[in-house]
Write a protein that holds these residues in place. Structure first.
Motif, PDB file in Angstrom:
ATOM      1  N   SER A   1      29.267  70.020  16.114  1.00 27.33           N
ATOM      2  CA  SER A   1      30.595  70.509  16.468  1.00 27.33           C
ATOM      3  C   SER A   1      30.721  71.940  17.083  1.00 27.33           C
ATOM      4  O   SER A   1      31.505  72.111  18.162  1.00 27.33           O
ATOM      5  CB  SER A   1      31.833  70.265  15.387  1.00 27.33           C
ATOM      6  N   ILE A   2      30.093  72.656  16.152  1.00 28.41           N
ATOM      7  CA  ILE A   2      29.919  74.328  16.547  1.00 28.41           C
ATOM      8  C   ILE A   2      29.344  74.569  17.873  1.00 28.41           C
ATOM      9  O   ILE A   2      29.736  75.109  18.646  1.00 28.41           O
ATOM     10  CB  ILE A   2      29.370  74.917  15.339  1.00 28.41           C
ATOM     11  N   VAL A   3      27.982  73.759  17.968  1.00 29.55           N
ATOM     12  CA  VAL A   3      27.396  73.871  19.355  1.00 29.55           C
ATOM     13  C   VAL A   3      28.337  73.335  20.558  1.00 29.55           C
ATOM     14  O   VAL A   3      28.486  74.013  21.512  1.00 29.55           O
ATOM     15  CB  VAL A   3      26.369  73.030  19.411  1.00 29.55           C
ATOM     16  N   ASN A   4      29.185  72.135  20.245  1.00 31.59           N
ATOM     17  CA  ASN A   4      29.793  71.977  21.214  1.00 31.59           C
ATOM     18  C   ASN A   4      31.181  72.807  21.649  1.00 31.59           C
ATOM     19  O   ASN A   4      31.801  72.380  22.752  1.00 31.59           O
ATOM     20  CB  ASN A   4      30.378  70.257  21.308  1.00 31.59           C
TER      21      ASN A   4
ATOM     22  N   MET B   1      29.330  74.433  24.410  1.00 28.47           N
ATOM     23  CA  MET B   1      28.923  73.484  25.499  1.00 28.47           C
ATOM     24  C   MET B   1      30.090  72.725  26.234  1.00 28.47           C
ATOM     25  O   MET B   1      29.760  72.302  27.430  1.00 28.47           O
ATOM     26  CB  MET B   1      27.923  72.603  24.639  1.00 28.47           C
ATOM     27  N   GLN B   2      31.059  72.251  25.404  1.00 28.25           N
ATOM     28  CA  GLN B   2      32.379  71.416  25.948  1.00 28.25           C
ATOM     29  C   GLN B   2      31.607  69.982  26.618  1.00 28.25           C
ATOM     30  O   GLN B   2      31.987  69.875  27.802  1.00 28.25           O
ATOM     31  CB  GLN B   2      32.912  72.410  26.825  1.00 28.25           C
ATOM     32  N   SER B   3      30.652  69.584  25.930  1.00 23.16           N
ATOM     33  CA  SER B   3      30.043  68.330  26.716  1.00 23.16           C
ATOM     34  C   SER B   3      30.765  67.198  26.078  1.00 23.16           C
ATOM     35  O   SER B   3      30.885  66.896  24.863  1.00 23.16           O
ATOM     36  CB  SER B   3      28.619  68.223  26.197  1.00 23.16           C
ATOM     37  N   SER B   4      31.301  66.390  27.018  1.00 22.22           N
ATOM     38  CA  SER B   4      32.336  65.118  26.582  1.00 22.22           C
ATOM     39  C   SER B   4      31.132  64.144  26.045  1.00 22.22           C
ATOM     40  O   SER B   4      31.660  63.272  25.257  1.00 22.22           O
ATOM     41  CB  SER B   4      32.818  64.513  27.581  1.00 22.22           C
ATOM     42  N   ALA B   5      29.955  64.084  26.516  1.00 20.17           N
ATOM     43  CA  ALA B   5      28.923  63.060  25.824  1.00 20.17           C
ATOM     44  C   ALA B   5      28.606  63.327  24.385  1.00 20.17           C
ATOM     45  O   ALA B   5      28.473  62.483  23.474  1.00 20.17           O
ATOM     46  CB  ALA B   5      27.708  63.113  26.787  1.00 20.17           C
ATOM     47  N   LEU B   6      28.543  64.584  24.302  1.00 18.27           N
ATOM     48  CA  LEU B   6      28.393  65.100  22.827  1.00 18.27           C
ATOM     49  C   LEU B   6      29.223  64.961  21.879  1.00 18.27           C
ATOM     50  O   LEU B   6      29.096  64.475  20.931  1.00 18.27           O
ATOM     51  CB  LEU B   6      27.666  66.675  22.907  1.00 18.27           C
ATOM     52  N   GLN B   7      30.596  65.142  22.333  1.00 15.01           N
ATOM     53  CA  GLN B   7      31.563  64.920  21.697  1.00 15.01           C
ATOM     54  C   GLN B   7      31.847  63.565  21.284  1.00 15.01           C
ATOM     55  O   GLN B   7      32.233  63.125  20.099  1.00 15.01           O
ATOM     56  CB  GLN B   7      33.011  65.386  22.446  1.00 15.01           C
ATOM     57  N   PHE B   8      31.413  62.651  22.161  1.00 16.29           N
ATOM     58  CA  PHE B   8      31.665  61.221  21.914  1.00 16.29           C
ATOM     59  C   PHE B   8      30.383  60.825  20.823  1.00 16.29           C
ATOM     60  O   PHE B   8      30.937  60.133  19.933  1.00 16.29           O
ATOM     61  CB  PHE B   8      31.270  60.332  23.305  1.00 16.29           C
ATOM     62  N   ALA B   9      29.301  61.322  21.142  1.00  9.66           N
ATOM     63  CA  ALA B   9      28.182  60.932  19.970  1.00  9.66           C
ATOM     64  C   ALA B   9      28.626  61.485  18.391  1.00  9.66           C
ATOM     65  O   ALA B   9      28.409  61.093  17.380  1.00  9.66           O
ATOM     66  CB  ALA B   9      27.039  61.623  20.388  1.00  9.66           C
ATOM     67  N   ILE B  10      29.250  62.955  18.547  1.00 10.88           N
ATOM     68  CA  ILE B  10      29.837  63.235  17.235  1.00 10.88           C
ATOM     69  C   ILE B  10      30.931  62.304  16.684  1.00 10.88           C
ATOM     70  O   ILE B  10      30.993  62.247  15.338  1.00 10.88           O
ATOM     71  CB  ILE B  10      30.292  64.698  17.569  1.00 10.88           C
ATOM     72  N   SER B  11      31.679  61.980  17.623  1.00 12.88           N
ATOM     73  CA  SER B  11      32.812  61.020  16.721  1.00 12.88           C
ATOM     74  C   SER B  11      32.724  59.883  16.352  1.00 12.88           C
ATOM     75  O   SER B  11      32.768  59.277  15.509  1.00 12.88           O
ATOM     76  CB  SER B  11      33.949  60.681  18.148  1.00 12.88           C
ATOM     77  N   CYS B  12      31.279  59.197  17.134  1.00 11.80           N
ATOM     78  CA  CYS B  12      30.686  58.051  16.555  1.00 11.80           C
ATOM     79  C   CYS B  12      30.082  58.052  15.187  1.00 11.80           C
ATOM     80  O   CYS B  12      30.063  57.259  14.296  1.00 11.80           O
ATOM     81  CB  CYS B  12      29.786  57.458  17.720  1.00 11.80           C
ATOM     82  N   ILE B  13      29.182  59.082  15.219  1.00  8.98           N
ATOM     83  CA  ILE B  13      28.670  59.376  13.824  1.00  8.98           C
ATOM     84  C   ILE B  13      29.338  59.686  12.874  1.00  8.98           C
ATOM     85  O   ILE B  13      29.401  59.486  11.744  1.00  8.98           O
ATOM     86  CB  ILE B  13      27.411  60.691  14.176  1.00  8.98           C
ATOM     87  N   GLY B  14      30.508  60.557  13.254  1.00  8.55           N
ATOM     88  CA  GLY B  14      31.686  60.970  12.117  1.00  8.55           C
ATOM     89  C   GLY B  14      32.436  59.704  11.746  1.00  8.55           C
ATOM     90  O   GLY B  14      32.757  59.589  10.491  1.00  8.55           O
ATOM     91  N   VAL B  15      32.484  58.668  12.355  1.00 15.01           N
ATOM     92  CA  VAL B  15      33.151  57.263  11.951  1.00 15.01           C
ATOM     93  C   VAL B  15      32.242  56.690  10.783  1.00 15.01           C
ATOM     94  O   VAL B  15      32.667  56.377   9.903  1.00 15.01           O
ATOM     95  CB  VAL B  15      33.273  56.196  13.156  1.00 15.01           C
ATOM     96  N   LEU B  16      30.863  56.877  11.250  1.00 10.53           N
ATOM     97  CA  LEU B  16      29.852  56.143  10.166  1.00 10.53           C
ATOM     98  C   LEU B  16      29.761  57.213   8.914  1.00 10.53           C
ATOM     99  O   LEU B  16      29.912  56.500   7.562  1.00 10.53           O
ATOM    100  CB  LEU B  16      28.569  56.109  10.874  1.00 10.53           C
ATOM    101  N   VAL B  17      29.751  58.545   8.965  1.00  3.99           N
ATOM    102  CA  VAL B  17      29.774  59.491   8.131  1.00  3.99           C
ATOM    103  C   VAL B  17      30.819  59.296   6.947  1.00  3.99           C
ATOM    104  O   VAL B  17      30.775  59.058   5.769  1.00  3.99           O
ATOM    105  CB  VAL B  17      29.459  60.884   8.294  1.00  3.99           C
ATOM    106  N   PHE B  18      32.226  59.139   7.516  1.00  5.33           N
ATOM    107  CA  PHE B  18      33.031  59.207   6.857  1.00  5.33           C
ATOM    108  C   PHE B  18      33.780  57.900   6.402  1.00  5.33           C
ATOM    109  O   PHE B  18      34.314  57.904   5.322  1.00  5.33           O
ATOM    110  CB  PHE B  18      34.469  60.185   7.561  1.00  5.33           C
ATOM    111  N   ALA B  19      33.242  56.957   6.930  1.00  4.36           N
ATOM    112  CA  ALA B  19      33.324  55.549   6.346  1.00  4.36           C
ATOM    113  C   ALA B  19      32.538  55.391   4.980  1.00  4.36           C
ATOM    114  O   ALA B  19      32.839  55.084   4.045  1.00  4.36           O
ATOM    115  CB  ALA B  19      32.912  54.354   7.168  1.00  4.36           C
ATOM    116  N   GLY B  20      31.445  56.070   5.133  1.00  5.48           N
ATOM    117  CA  GLY B  20      30.702  55.993   4.021  1.00  5.48           C
ATOM    118  C   GLY B  20      30.906  56.932   2.872  1.00  5.48           C
ATOM    119  O   GLY B  20      31.019  56.621   1.676  1.00  5.48           O
TER     120      GLY B  20
END
Length: 262
Positions: free
Chosen positions: A184-187, A190-209
């Motif tokens: 998130s800090i890197v982005n 970078m302001q990368s939409s692809a990286l932001q999407f990946a962060i969000s997807c991984i975030g769902v898994l991490v916070f569901a866990g």
């Protein structure tokens, strides 16, 4: 702090043992319900404050607008001060500061002080989250909120009832959280939409866990605070803080993926 053993009554016969287990289960349910009540009230405070700040910060009258966001949302002077000026960095960091203070003061602060800090944290978090109403449509925010609530409820119920130990999840979830923070800090740069999407997807898994892990952790923590009213009260607030953060982060991750932008 007293430890409570489910099997403390066998010498008195099976009837007393059953009564002891029933008392234990009733106390555990009451303890967990207190945690959820604090969490839900904290979410309600944050939601009301966020919507109120959004109403104060934005306008539909061009004559009253002093600034515009990139999506065209018009800001009042109040909104510009909070969400465009350098003060926005203070709003972004203030919730994190509250978390550190709550964690640091949890042992030494009184129950009343700790509860007051939790409500203050929920309020500051609401001010910080007002921007979601400027970015996403109200309908999609409501939709994602209910999806988050259903997901959170299902995961928490499963973790509460399962006989499987989730203690081994902690290390992996923490590593995932650290990775998310770094990405998130890197982005930010970078302001990368692809990286932001990946962060969000991984975030769902991490916070569901984390939702499942924290629920079981709090359930097991009951054994160490039962019988001590002060310790139970403080543990209830800190438990609510953990589940509140799990819910908010799961909500924000899902909103980034499923939300319709203005």
């Amino acid at each position: 702090m007293a430890n409570f053993d489910r099997n403390a009554y066998p010498t008195y016969g099976s009837g007393m043992a059953g009564a002891g287990a029933a008392v234990y289960d009733q106390g555990l349910r009451s303890y967990m319900l207190g945690i959820y009540n604090h969490m839900v009230l904290g979410l309600a405070i944050s939601g009301l404050v966020a919507f109120g700040m959004f109403m104060l910060a934005t306008t539909t009258d061009p004559a009253m607008a002093v600034a515009r966001m990139s999506n065209g949302t018009m800001l009042t002077e109040f909104g510009r001060t909070l969400y465009v000026s350098p003060l926005k960095w203070l709003l972004m960091l203030a919730p994190l500061a509250f978390i550190f203070v709550l964690s640091w003061r949890s042992e030494r602060a009184s129950y009343t002080s700790l509860l007051g800090m939790f409500w203050a944290f929920a309020t500051v978090m609401g001010v910080s989250m007002a921007t979601i109403f400027m970015v996403f449509t109200s309908a999609s925010i409501a939709k994602v909120f209910f999806i988050t609530a259903a997901t959170f409820g299902a995961l928490s119920l499963w973790a509460y009832t399962t006989k499987r130990s989730l203690s081994g999840w902690g290390t992996f979830l923490f590593m995932g959280l650290v990775g998310l923070i770094i990405a998130s800090i890197v982005n930010i740069f970078m302001q990368s939409s692809a990286l932001q999407f990946a962060i969000s997807c991984i975030g769902v898994l991490v916070f569901a866990g984390f939702t499942a892990y924290d629920t079981q952790r709090l359930k097991e923590q009951y054994d160490y605070v039962v019988g001590d009213a002060v310790a139970m009260g403080k543990a209830s607030i800190m438990g609510a803080l953990s589940l509140y953060l799990d819910f908010i982060n799961l909500f924000q991750s899902l909103l980034s993926i499923l939300g319709d932008r203005e």
